[in-house]
Motif scaffolding. Structure first.
Motif, PDB file in Angstrom:
ATOM      1  N   LEU A  90       0.826  -1.212   0.000  1.00 47.99           N
ATOM      2  CA  LEU A  90       0.000   0.000   0.000  1.00 47.99           C
ATOM      3  C   LEU A  90       0.859   1.261   0.000  1.00 47.99           C
ATOM      4  CD1 LEU A  90      -2.814  -1.188   2.407  1.00 47.99           C
ATOM      5  CD2 LEU A  90      -3.006  -0.746  -0.041  1.00 47.99           C
ATOM      6  N   TYR A  95      -1.312   7.308  -4.978  1.00 55.57           N
ATOM      7  CA  TYR A  95      -2.669   7.729  -4.628  1.00 55.57           C
ATOM      8  C   TYR A  95      -3.177   8.868  -5.505  1.00 55.57           C
ATOM      9  CZ  TYR A  95      -2.077   4.624  -0.703  1.00 55.57           C
ATOM     10  OH  TYR A  95      -1.871   3.491   0.070  1.00 55.57           O
ATOM     11  N   ALA A 168      -6.154  -1.264  -4.765  1.00 55.92           N
ATOM     12  CA  ALA A 168      -6.490  -0.482  -3.572  1.00 55.92           C
ATOM     13  C   ALA A 168      -7.953  -0.044  -3.597  1.00 55.92           C
ATOM     14  CB  ALA A 168      -5.569   0.742  -3.473  1.00 55.92           C
ATOM     15  N   ALA A 172     -10.929  -1.523  -1.108  1.00 55.67           N
ATOM     16  CA  ALA A 172     -11.720  -0.583  -0.299  1.00 55.67           C
ATOM     17  C   ALA A 172     -13.211  -0.750  -0.581  1.00 55.67           C
ATOM     18  CB  ALA A 172     -11.274   0.845  -0.586  1.00 55.67           C
ATOM     19  N   LEU A 223      -3.548   0.971   5.119  1.00 53.27           N
ATOM     20  CA  LEU A 223      -3.856   1.933   4.061  1.00 53.27           C
ATOM     21  C   LEU A 223      -3.454   3.340   4.482  1.00 53.27           C
ATOM     22  CD1 LEU A 223      -5.172   2.365   1.281  1.00 53.27           C
ATOM     23  CD2 LEU A 223      -7.357   2.694   2.464  1.00 53.27           C
ATOM     24  N   TYR A 227      -0.461   5.534   2.750  1.00 49.79           N
ATOM     25  CA  TYR A 227      -0.763   6.855   2.203  1.00 49.79           C
ATOM     26  C   TYR A 227       0.144   7.922   2.828  1.00 49.79           C
ATOM     27  CZ  TYR A 227      -3.301  11.205   1.368  1.00 49.79           C
ATOM     28  OH  TYR A 227      -3.631  12.487   1.029  1.00 49.79           O
TER      29      TYR A 227
END
Length: 385
Positions: A90, A95, A168, A172, A223, A227
């Motif tokens: 992750l 992102y 990802a 989610a 996560l 991030y």
């Protein structure tokens, strides 16, 4: 089709890989370019499974000690292993590219259809076909089918060079639906549908709050950590340092966490598995059919709706994998640690792990066979890395 890579392309461990090598059909195979840890992954996983089974059999009281402290209804060592396993992958996600995934309706609709309509229905059918005379195992298998994957699928997708950003987003999405739909689908497939068909039903008492906690811990924590790592790392040192220096350092810990989780998982359930080998075989047969049908069907659907290799692979693995952590926790919490339902949940990863590892290699072969390099001037699928 084969993806054109940028100069910052990395292998599953985060190490830079030559773009020329990746896009040249005459170059060495993908498997040949994997690191030694990745290349011999089936061996390491086989050894981890064997070590766990032996520890569970030979060390008295080990299962009790490992299960003494729980997080989200799951043994603390397994919880730690899962968090260590998921964080590096992750942390590799870009992102700022997630909007390219959320706008792909083909991918999102296909994933929801496969995960929440096809998957549970297929497992229900297989459970009744193969285990009609074993109500406990049948119920446990149906619970496995209801628990959609949110953890290990990230590893399998990464090893198969799937789309990290898409993984990802789909994980989610599955997590949200898992909180909302798990209890409702459990009631439907274990009580309502059997009654409609004149079959023997069962009851499933599961708390939506417990499922939400499970999702928050095993997806939310890694996560958020991933991030923040990317945002803060790129802000402090730049993307080049983050991609070329930081990711290669943390990359191997994902597989270390995977192997540790497998050892602990099989140590916890080693006695149950080895005491009833014929029952394990009976439970394994519908699982093998399930994984094969879900993965192959998802792959065909991805091709049919026009997805490229990376997102087709992500679609296939997110549809074929299951959240065995949740399934085991629900089975034990509802029916007891020595129940047949719990054993069926334990057999899930026993079969899923080696099968999905094998499918990683099938995916890499399929990329060469069914997704050839595009003709000059022809647009390619956006590179997810």
């Amino acid at each position: 089709m084969t993806r054109h890579r940028h100069a910052d392309t990395h292998d599953p461990n985060g190490s830079p890989v030559s773009t020329t090598t990746l896009d040249d059909p005459a170059a060495a195979t993908v498997v040949g370019r994997l690191s030694r840890l990745d290349r011999f992954l089936p061996v390491w996983i086989g050894l981890a499974m064997a070590a766990g089974l032996l520890l569970g059999r030979l060390v008295p009281g080990l299962d009790t000690a490992l299960d003494a402290v729980q997080v989200g209804g799951i043994s603390l060592p397994i919880a730690l292993g899962l968090l260590v396993m998921m964080y590096p992958v992750l942390a590799k996600v870009r992102y700022d590219r997630l909007d390219t995934v959320t706008g792909d309706r083909r991918l999102l609709v296909s994933s929801l259809l496969l995960n929440w309509l096809v998957g549970p229905a297929l497992m229900f059918a297989l459970a009744w076909v193969f285990l009609a005379d074993q109500p406990e195992y049948r119920t446990g298998l149906i619970i496995v089918g209801l628990a959609r994957c949110i953890a290990m699928v990230i590893i399998w997708n990464d090893l198969a060079c799937g789309d990290r950003e898409a993984a990802a987003v789909l994980v989610a999405l599955n997590s949200v639906f898992q909180v909302l739909a798990f209890g409702l689908l459990g009631w439907f497939y274990l009580a309502v549908l059997p009654d409609w068909l004149g079959l023997e039903g069962a009851a499933l008492a599961v708390s939506g709050w417990d499922i939400a906690a499970n999702v928050l811990i095993f997806l939310g924590i890694p996560l958020l950590a991933g991030y923040l790592s990317r945002r803060l790392g790129e802000r402090a040192r730049g993307r080049d340092w983050y991609e070329r220096r930081f990711l290669p350092r943390i990359g191997p810990t994902a597989l270390h966490g995977l192997l540790f989780t497998i050892v602990v998982l099989f140590a916890l359930q080693g006695e149950a598995i080895t005491d009833r080998p014929l029952d394990v075989v009976r439970i394994a047969l519908p699982l093998l059919v399930y994984f094969a049908v879900m993965w192959a069907g998802s792959y065909l659907l991805g091709r049919a709706v026009g997805l490229g290799y990376a997102r087709t692979t992500t679609l296939a693995f997110t549809a074929a994998g299951n959240n065995f952590e949740l399934a085991i926790a629900v089975a034990i919490g509802t029916f007891g640690v020595t129940s047949g339902q719990a054993l069926a949940g334990v057999v899930g990863p026993l079969i899923e792990v080696p099968v999905l590892v094998a499918l990683v290699y099938v995916s890499l072969w399929a990329r060469r066979r069914f997704f050839p390099s595009p003709a000059p001037g022809r647009p390619t699928e956006p590179a997810p890395r």
